[in-house]
Design a protein around this motif. Structure first.
Motif, PDB file in Angstrom:
ATOM      1  N   TRP A  64      82.720  50.199  53.836  1.00  0.00           N
ATOM      2  CA  TRP A  64      81.316  50.454  53.521  1.00  0.00           C
ATOM      3  C   TRP A  64      80.883  49.580  52.355  1.00  0.00           C
ATOM      4  CZ3 TRP A  64      78.241  51.782  49.447  1.00  0.00           C
ATOM      5  CH2 TRP A  64      76.957  52.239  49.756  1.00  0.00           C
ATOM      6  N   ILE A  85      66.963  38.054  42.433  1.00  0.00           N
ATOM      7  CA  ILE A  85      67.549  38.148  41.094  1.00  0.00           C
ATOM      8  C   ILE A  85      68.828  38.978  41.135  1.00  0.00           C
ATOM      9  CG2 ILE A  85      67.154  38.859  38.708  1.00  0.00           C
ATOM     10  CD1 ILE A  85      64.112  38.626  39.295  1.00  0.00           C
ATOM     11  N   PHE A 104      72.416  39.881  38.550  1.00  0.00           N
ATOM     12  CA  PHE A 104      73.025  39.594  37.231  1.00  0.00           C
ATOM     13  C   PHE A 104      74.541  39.472  37.298  1.00  0.00           C
ATOM     14  CE2 PHE A 104      72.606  44.376  35.919  1.00  0.00           C
ATOM     15  CZ  PHE A 104      73.847  44.701  36.419  1.00  0.00           C
ATOM     16  N   GLY A 133      70.670  36.643  36.417  1.00  0.00           N
ATOM     17  CA  GLY A 133      70.215  37.255  35.169  1.00  0.00           C
ATOM     18  C   GLY A 133      69.733  38.665  35.406  1.00  0.00           C
ATOM     19  N   HIS A 134      69.335  39.329  34.317  1.00  0.00           N
ATOM     20  CA  HIS A 134      68.789  40.683  34.407  1.00  0.00           C
ATOM     21  C   HIS A 134      67.329  40.607  34.786  1.00  0.00           C
ATOM     22  CE1 HIS A 134      72.423  41.568  32.163  1.00  0.00           C
ATOM     23  NE2 HIS A 134      72.213  42.852  32.326  1.00  0.00           N
ATOM     24  N   SER A 135      66.881  41.432  35.720  1.00  0.00           N
ATOM     25  CA  SER A 135      65.493  41.380  36.205  1.00  0.00           C
ATOM     26  C   SER A 135      64.493  41.442  35.046  1.00  0.00           C
ATOM     27  CB  SER A 135      65.237  42.520  37.189  1.00  0.00           C
ATOM     28  OG  SER A 135      65.692  43.755  36.642  1.00  0.00           O
ATOM     29  N   GLN A 136      64.758  42.304  34.057  1.00  0.00           N
ATOM     30  CA  GLN A 136      63.791  42.462  32.971  1.00  0.00           C
ATOM     31  C   GLN A 136      63.663  41.191  32.127  1.00  0.00           C
ATOM     32  OE1 GLN A 136      66.633  44.208  33.353  1.00  0.00           O
ATOM     33  NE2 GLN A 136      67.573  44.742  31.374  1.00  0.00           N
ATOM     34  N   HIS A 163      67.976  47.169  43.346  1.00  0.00           N
ATOM     35  CA  HIS A 163      68.952  47.006  42.263  1.00  0.00           C
ATOM     36  C   HIS A 163      69.229  48.361  41.623  1.00  0.00           C
ATOM     37  CE1 HIS A 163      65.059  46.985  40.419  1.00  0.00           C
ATOM     38  NE2 HIS A 163      65.285  46.195  39.396  1.00  0.00           N
ATOM     39  N   TRP A 164      69.621  48.434  40.374  1.00  0.00           N
ATOM     40  CA  TRP A 164      69.901  49.760  39.753  1.00  0.00           C
ATOM     41  C   TRP A 164      68.653  50.606  39.862  1.00  0.00           C
ATOM     42  CZ3 TRP A 164      74.350  48.893  40.656  1.00  0.00           C
ATOM     43  CH2 TRP A 164      75.328  48.307  39.858  1.00  0.00           C
ATOM     44  N   ARG A 188      66.027  51.007  37.240  1.00  0.00           N
ATOM     45  CA  ARG A 188      65.245  49.836  36.865  1.00  0.00           C
ATOM     46  C   ARG A 188      63.990  49.687  37.712  1.00  0.00           C
ATOM     47  NH1 ARG A 188      65.373  48.436  32.191  1.00  0.00           N
ATOM     48  NH2 ARG A 188      63.978  46.813  32.995  1.00  0.00           N
ATOM     49  N   ASN A 237      66.462  53.302  49.008  1.00  0.00           N
ATOM     50  CA  ASN A 237      67.206  54.422  48.411  1.00  0.00           C
ATOM     51  C   ASN A 237      66.364  55.475  47.708  1.00  0.00           C
ATOM     52  OD1 ASN A 237      69.117  51.688  47.571  1.00  0.00           O
ATOM     53  ND2 ASN A 237      69.843  53.155  49.093  1.00  0.00           N
ATOM     54  N   TYR A 269      68.584  58.653  48.520  1.00  0.00           N
ATOM     55  CA  TYR A 269      69.979  58.572  48.072  1.00  0.00           C
ATOM     56  C   TYR A 269      70.354  57.137  47.737  1.00  0.00           C
ATOM     57  CZ  TYR A 269      74.715  60.293  47.640  1.00  0.00           C
ATOM     58  OH  TYR A 269      75.935  60.670  47.128  1.00  0.00           O
ATOM     59  N   PRO A 270      70.724  56.762  46.529  1.00  0.00           N
ATOM     60  CA  PRO A 270      70.916  57.630  45.359  1.00  0.00           C
ATOM     61  C   PRO A 270      69.633  58.228  44.784  1.00  0.00           C
ATOM     62  CG  PRO A 270      72.143  55.588  45.130  1.00  0.00           C
ATOM     63  CD  PRO A 270      71.235  55.425  46.298  1.00  0.00           C
ATOM     64  N   GLU A 287      72.675  53.402  54.746  1.00  0.00           N
ATOM     65  CA  GLU A 287      73.340  52.362  55.530  1.00  0.00           C
ATOM     66  C   GLU A 287      74.716  52.819  56.036  1.00  0.00           C
ATOM     67  OE1 GLU A 287      71.970  51.934  52.553  1.00  0.00           O
ATOM     68  OE2 GLU A 287      73.297  51.007  51.122  1.00  0.00           O
TER      69      GLU A 287
HETATM   70  C1  LIG Z   1      68.696  44.938  36.220  1.00  0.00           C
HETATM   71  C2  LIG Z   1      69.355  44.077  37.226  1.00  0.00           C
HETATM   72  N1  LIG Z   1      69.082  42.768  37.279  1.00  0.00           N
HETATM   73  C3  LIG Z   1      69.685  42.000  38.216  1.00  0.00           C
HETATM   74  N2  LIG Z   1      70.590  42.447  39.123  1.00  0.00           N
HETATM   75  C4  LIG Z   1      70.879  43.748  39.073  1.00  0.00           C
HETATM   76  C5  LIG Z   1      70.277  44.616  38.146  1.00  0.00           C
HETATM   77  N3  LIG Z   1      70.759  45.867  38.361  1.00  0.00           N
HETATM   78  C6  LIG Z   1      71.632  45.780  39.380  1.00  0.00           C
HETATM   79  N4  LIG Z   1      71.715  44.507  39.812  1.00  0.00           N
HETATM   80  C7  LIG Z   1      72.511  44.018  40.934  1.00  0.00           C
HETATM   81  O1  LIG Z   1      71.938  44.608  42.100  1.00  0.00           O
HETATM   82  C8  LIG Z   1      72.974  45.248  42.880  1.00  0.00           C
HETATM   83  C9  LIG Z   1      72.972  46.705  42.597  1.00  0.00           C
HETATM   84  C10 LIG Z   1      72.415  47.552  43.440  1.00  0.00           C
HETATM   85  C11 LIG Z   1      72.417  49.013  43.135  1.00  0.00           C
HETATM   86  N5  LIG Z   1      72.379  49.716  44.410  1.00  0.00           N
HETATM   87  C12 LIG Z   1      72.957  50.897  44.521  1.00  0.00           C
HETATM   88  O2  LIG Z   1      73.474  51.457  43.553  1.00  0.00           O
HETATM   89  C13 LIG Z   1      73.028  51.504  45.872  1.00  0.00           C
HETATM   90  C14 LIG Z   1      73.927  52.558  46.049  1.00  0.00           C
HETATM   91  C15 LIG Z   1      74.067  53.171  47.297  1.00  0.00           C
HETATM   92  C16 LIG Z   1      75.015  54.254  47.465  1.00  0.00           C
HETATM   93  C17 LIG Z   1      74.771  55.290  48.355  1.00  0.00           C
HETATM   94  C18 LIG Z   1      75.685  56.318  48.530  1.00  0.00           C
HETATM   95  C19 LIG Z   1      76.870  56.339  47.805  1.00  0.00           C
HETATM   96  F1  LIG Z   1      77.752  57.333  47.974  1.00  0.00           F
HETATM   97  C20 LIG Z   1      77.131  55.300  46.913  1.00  0.00           C
HETATM   98  C21 LIG Z   1      76.216  54.275  46.746  1.00  0.00           C
HETATM   99  C22 LIG Z   1      73.293  52.718  48.399  1.00  0.00           C
HETATM  100  C23 LIG Z   1      72.390  51.654  48.199  1.00  0.00           C
HETATM  101  O3  LIG Z   1      71.637  51.178  49.227  1.00  0.00           O
HETATM  102  C24 LIG Z   1      72.254  51.047  46.951  1.00  0.00           C
HETATM  103  O4  LIG Z   1      71.332  50.024  46.816  1.00  0.00           O
HETATM  104  C25 LIG Z   1      74.264  44.601  42.414  1.00  0.00           C
HETATM  105  O5  LIG Z   1      74.438  43.370  43.060  1.00  0.00           O
HETATM  106  C26 LIG Z   1      73.972  44.432  40.928  1.00  0.00           C
HETATM  107  O6  LIG Z   1      74.784  43.434  40.346  1.00  0.00           O
END
Ligand SMILES: Cc1ncnc2c1ncn2[C@@H]1O[C@H](/C=C/CNC(=O)c2cc(-c3ccc(F)cc3)cc(O)c2O)[C@@H](O)[C@H]1O
Ligand SMILES: [Mg+2]
Length: 214
Positions: free
Chosen positions: A38, A89, A91, A117-120, A142-143, A146, A170, A173-174, A199
């Motif tokens: 997954w 974007i 990071f 980089g960080h989106s902000q 992303h997070w 954010r 999402n 969930y989350p 997904e």
């Molecule tokens: C401020 C900043 N700037 C730049 N990049 C940034 C950024 N903040 C994060 N990123 C980037 O983006 C992605 C992170 C995505 C976060 N997505 C999720 O947490 C997510 C989680 C689940 C999920 C569902 C069930 C579960 F049990 C566990 C996880 C499903 C999802 O679809 C998600 O999107 C990752 O590539 C991270 O490096």
């Protein structure tokens, strides 16, 4: 040193996908992540909602927060008209480099710019460094905490125009409760919820579309 899951996804795409064929890259990632490991790609079910909203937006400039391995960047970019482009974007340098390779295999490197980089930090630079005036479509994945501050930042920087479309993954969930509370109570956004599933799972999820009314 063991390979990462993301490296194993790249290996699978590199071995199984048809070079230059975005659909085969998407199918390869979806097959790998539903059968082997997954991973947090938007996936094939929510991906159809993403496709429909991108087609509705028909963007010249599209923006994505959270490239990860590039799955949604490929989904979006494969639908863009000839002179349109996607800025995405990310990071995490390891994810950015894996996404760059997967996007190359899909043959979409000309349409997609990965900004590390960080989106902000990147959002305020889009005008000067990336010649962005207005953004026609934004995919937030992303997070989750954010989503809200970055939406406010996009508005404050003046990148949204009447009709700009935001789509957030999402919502269930989350979850992104502060974003939902903000966007649904904001007079300038017209919101629509799209129930779906997480997904590759039978878990409830949803996407939220927010059209900026100027
Ligand atoms: C401020 C900043 N700037 C730049 N990049 C940034 C950024 N903040 C994060 N990123 C980037 O983006 C992605 C992170 C995505 C976060 N997505 C999720 O947490 C997510 C989680 C689940 C999920 C569902 C069930 C579960 F049990 C566990 C996880 C499903 C999802 O679809 C998600 O999107 C990752 O590539 C991270 O490096
Ligand atoms: Mg997601």
């Amino acid at each position: 040193m063991d390979q990462s899951k993301e490296q194993r996804i790249l290996n699978s795409v590199s071995y199984n996908a048809v070079k230059g064929d975005p659909e085969s890259v998407l199918d390869c990632i979806d097959n790998y992540c539903s059968q082997k490991e997954w991973a947090m790609n938007v996936g094939d079910e929510k991906g159809v909602i993403l496709d429909k909203v991108v087609e509705e937006a028909d963007p010249t400039i599209a923006l994505e927060f959270g490239t990860y391995v590039g799955y949604s960047a490929i989904r979006i970019a494969r639908l863009l008209k000839p002179n349109a482009r996607l800025l995405t974007i990310e990071f995490n340098p390891e994810f950015a480099s894996i996404a760059r390779e997967i996007i190359e295999i899909a043959g979409l490197s000309e349409k997609i710019t990965i900004i590390e980089g960080h989106s902000q930090d990147i959002i305020p630079q889009l005008r000067e460094k990336y010649q962005v005036d207005k953004v026609d479509f934004v995919f937030l994945d992303h997070w989750k905490e954010r989503y809200c501050p970055d939406t406010i930042l996009l508005e404050e920087c003046g990148y949204l125009r009447k009709g700009s479309i935001l789509l957030a993954d999402n919502i269930v969930y989350p979850g992104a409760p502060d974003f939902i509370k903000y966007i649904r109570s904001h007079k300038s956004f017209d919101c629509t919820n799209y129930p779906s599933h997480l997904e590759y799972m039978k878990v409830e999820d949803a996407m939220e579309k927010a059209v900026y009314m100027g």
